[in-house]
Design a protein around this motif. Structure first.
Motif, short mmCIF file in Angstrom:
data_model
loop_
_atom_site.label_atom_id
_atom_site.label_comp_id
_atom_site.label_asym_id
_atom_site.label_seq_id
_atom_site.Cartn_x
_atom_site.Cartn_y
_atom_site.Cartn_z
N THR A 117 1.28 -1.28 0.35
CA THR A 117 0.11 0.24 0.29
C THR A 117 1.03 1.45 0.46
O THR A 117 0.24 2.27 -0.83
CB THR A 117 -0.66 -0.29 1.53
OG1 THR A 117 -1.86 -1.12 1.23
CG2 THR A 117 -2.05 1.30 1.27
N ARG A 118 1.65 1.08 0.49
CA ARG A 118 2.79 2.42 1.31
C ARG A 118 3.90 2.83 -0.44
O ARG A 118 3.94 3.51 -1.10
CB ARG A 118 3.35 2.13 2.25
CG ARG A 118 2.69 2.55 3.22
CD ARG A 118 1.82 3.70 3.88
NE ARG A 118 1.42 3.83 5.02
CZ ARG A 118 0.02 4.77 5.37
NH1 ARG A 118 -0.29 5.24 4.31
NH2 ARG A 118 -0.41 4.64 5.91
N GLU A 152 1.33 4.26 -3.14
CA GLU A 152 1.35 5.86 -2.40
C GLU A 152 2.38 6.39 -2.98
O GLU A 152 2.20 7.86 -4.02
CB GLU A 152 0.61 5.43 -0.47
CG GLU A 152 0.37 7.06 -0.78
CD GLU A 152 0.43 7.07 1.42
OE1 GLU A 152 1.41 6.45 1.98
OE2 GLU A 152 -0.99 7.59 1.39
N GLY A 179 2.32 9.24 -6.42
CA GLY A 179 2.42 10.67 -5.55
C GLY A 179 3.67 10.88 -6.65
O GLY A 179 3.49 12.08 -7.15
N ALA A 199 -5.37 5.28 3.16
CA ALA A 199 -4.56 4.94 2.10
C ALA A 199 -5.09 4.46 0.45
O ALA A 199 -4.81 5.73 -0.17
CB ALA A 199 -3.56 5.28 2.44
N PHE A 200 -5.72 3.35 0.86
CA PHE A 200 -5.60 2.35 -0.34
C PHE A 200 -6.60 2.34 -1.07
O PHE A 200 -6.99 3.41 -2.19
CB PHE A 200 -5.30 1.05 -0.23
CG PHE A 200 -5.62 -0.27 -1.71
CD1 PHE A 200 -4.35 0.21 -1.46
CD2 PHE A 200 -6.42 -0.44 -1.70
CE1 PHE A 200 -4.54 -1.58 -3.50
CE2 PHE A 200 -6.91 -1.25 -2.72
CZ PHE A 200 -4.71 -1.96 -2.98
N ARG A 260 -7.87 5.77 -1.88
CA ARG A 260 -7.07 7.16 -1.77
C ARG A 260 -7.03 6.46 -2.97
O ARG A 260 -7.04 7.29 -4.41
CB ARG A 260 -7.17 7.75 -1.12
CG ARG A 260 -7.43 8.60 -0.14
CD ARG A 260 -6.81 9.64 0.63
NE ARG A 260 -5.55 9.71 1.76
CZ ARG A 260 -5.45 8.99 2.51
NH1 ARG A 260 -6.74 8.67 3.17
NH2 ARG A 260 -4.59 8.26 3.21
N LEU A 261 -6.21 5.72 -3.46
CA LEU A 261 -5.34 5.55 -4.17
C LEU A 261 -6.42 4.54 -5.75
O LEU A 261 -5.74 4.43 -7.13
CB LEU A 261 -4.36 4.84 -3.97
CG LEU A 261 -3.34 4.94 -3.28
CD1 LEU A 261 -2.51 3.38 -2.56
CD2 LEU A 261 -2.74 6.17 -4.10
N GLU A 277 5.57 -0.67 6.33
CA GLU A 277 5.47 0.50 5.81
C GLU A 277 6.06 1.18 5.54
O GLU A 277 6.43 2.26 3.69
CB GLU A 277 4.11 1.46 6.38
CG GLU A 277 2.78 0.42 6.69
CD GLU A 277 2.40 1.70 7.72
OE1 GLU A 277 1.87 2.89 7.61
OE2 GLU A 277 2.03 0.65 8.93
N ALA A 322 7.88 2.13 1.11
CA ALA A 322 7.54 2.92 0.74
C ALA A 322 8.52 3.73 -0.13
O ALA A 322 9.10 4.55 -1.17
CB ALA A 322 7.56 4.66 1.36
#
Length: 456
Positions: A13-14, A17, A21, A68-69, A71-72, A311, A315
């Motif tokens: 997920t991260r 994200e 971005g 968060a997921f 939103r993606l 996480e 990222a």
């Protein structure tokens, strides 16, 4: 070509994200219908328990990962209920709802998670025996307990967490049998305290269990799970050598975690034996980059570090992908992630030392214990094959043992029995476990249906 993320847990997920971005549209593959991974697995449609009831102290983190997921979703190609069963050069083979696809990639981030390490003992194949992770998923995802009177057996933080969750849910916890003595854990107290709130939560679970009269046995040796067609009892020996037996109708067991790294293996990523984790771990640099072009690793599939660091690792791997594609990198964000990963490593090492894998328990496995349940191979049969090979051939390793006995050749491909089989073999050959190697990954990494040609 696209970036493909395998796994939609905390790391995946991260990673997604950060990639979104940066203006990318990654493909995200997961076996589950929703994101969250096993640690933050969402409940099925129609279930309405609160996040607090599902995740306890971790409710805020679970909500954050889910939000968060969500939103993606419009910015990624999410492929749920999809198994990535093979990885070739630049291609991941998947299957979803019986339909096979080849998914090409320029870069992939493998966030494939972890699973319980299992040490077989007499009776472990009886109905009513689950892994700790399996018992937790049953409770968390479907609201079902594995039994009405359950014993929890093994070692590691998950042992106490799942026992606490079952007791809070109303199940009768007959016993928590930890194979690690108290003195071993106490010796790591300084390093464990660096875990801050994570360490405090662990202490809370243990204190809560004791306060509610649930027996906790430390340093115990499990002997057998008894029953006639169903779990009926668990017996063990305490540190004084006294044998005990508890009446139970289910047992959950697990001895720490191991990376689910078969796809990294198929990609050709080298592996190293980590003596602290007592696991074979795919080789990567701190950013998650491997020596295989386009293959990056994050989360527990790249070495057990826990959900919080997963996480950060997800990222961080995404930024490594962005750099590999020649796009702008946020140096400050990368520096923060690197600092987080370094700081967390100290606590993680202390945790592994506080709950060591009980190698002797596996090495001493009774001769008639089913070691490989897929192929019904006993520990005695593996030892006999190893001794025979010693008499006629150079010292063996675990893949030769597989060829000689079929241990690890069944449906699970050694994912369940492989770690214990290596310990039995090493003890038989009187050598360190790393010298017998590890079972090599083979496609499919998990069972898949045989498809008609037109569907493939």
């Amino acid at each position: 070509m696209s970036v493909v993320i395998v796994g939609a847990g905390p790391a995946g997920t991260r990673a997604a994200e950060v990639l979104v971005g940066a203006g990318l549209r990654p493909t995200v593959i997961d076996e589950a219908p929703e994101n969250g991974g096993r640690i933050y697995q969402r409940q099925p449609t129609g279930f309405h328990r609160t996040a607090r009831a599902l995740y306890g102290f971790e409710a805020a983190k679970a909500n954050a990962i889910h939000a968060a997921f969500d939103r993606l979703r419009a910015s990624i190609d999410f492929r749920p209920r999809t198994l990535a069963w093979n990885l070739r050069s630049g291609v991941i083979d998947t299957i979803c709802d019986g339909k096979a696809r080849a998914v090409p990639f320029a870069q992939t981030i493998l966030c494939t998670g972890a699973m319980d390490r299992v040490i077989p003992l007499p009776g472990w194949t009886l109905p009513g025996v689950f892994t700790l992770g399996g018992s937790q998923i049953s409770l968390k995802a479907q609201g079902c307990a594995i039994g009405a009177r359950v014993a929890f057996l093994g070692t590691g933080p998950l042992l106490y967490l799942v026992a606490y969750q079952y007791a809070r849910a109303g199940a009768q916890v007959a016993a928590v049998l930890d194979t690690t003595p108290f003195s071993t854990k106490a010796a790591q107290a300084f390093g464990l305290m660096r875990g801050g709130t994570t360490f405090a939560k662990g202490l809370y679970y243990i204190t809560w269990l004791r306060a509610h009269g649930i027996p906790i046995i430390e340093g115990g040796t499990p002997l057998a799970i008894g029953g006639d067609g169903q779990v009926e009892s668990l017996s063990w020996r305490d540190t004084r050598g006294i044998t005990h037996e508890a009446a139970v109708d289910a047992v959950a067991l697990g001895f720490g975690l191991k990376p689910e790294a078969q796809l990294a293996d198929l990609a050709g990523v080298p592996f190293d034996f980590d003596p602290v984790q007592h696991n074979w771990v795919p080789r990567r640099d701190p950013s998650g980059r491997t020596s295989v072009e386009g293959v990056f690793l994050a989360g527990d599939g790249s070495g057990i570090r826990g959900a919080d660091l997963a996480e950060a690792a997800g990222a961080r791997a995404a930024w490594a992908v962005i750099a590999a594609r020649g796009l702008a990198v946020d140096a400050h964000a990368v520096a923060r992630l690197d600092a987080t990963l370094v700081a967390g490593a100290t606590f993680r090492a202390a945790l592994e030392l506080a709950f060591p894998f009980p190698t002797q328990l596996a090495a001493d496995m009774a001769v008639d214990t089913i070691l490989c349940r897929c192929e019904a191979i006993t520990a005695g049969e593996l030892r006999a094959a190893a001794n025979e090979a010693l008499a006629t051939l150079p010292p063996s390793e675990v893949n030769r043992a597989k060829a000689l006995t079929r241990v690890g050749m069944g449906r699970c491909q050694g994912r369940v029995c492989g770690a214990a089989a290596a310990e039995v073999l090493a003890a038989t050959l009187s050598c360190p476990v790393e010298e017998v190697g590890r079972l090599r990954g083979q496609p499919p990494v998990k069972p898949i249906p045989i498809l008609p040609a037109e569907a493939a």
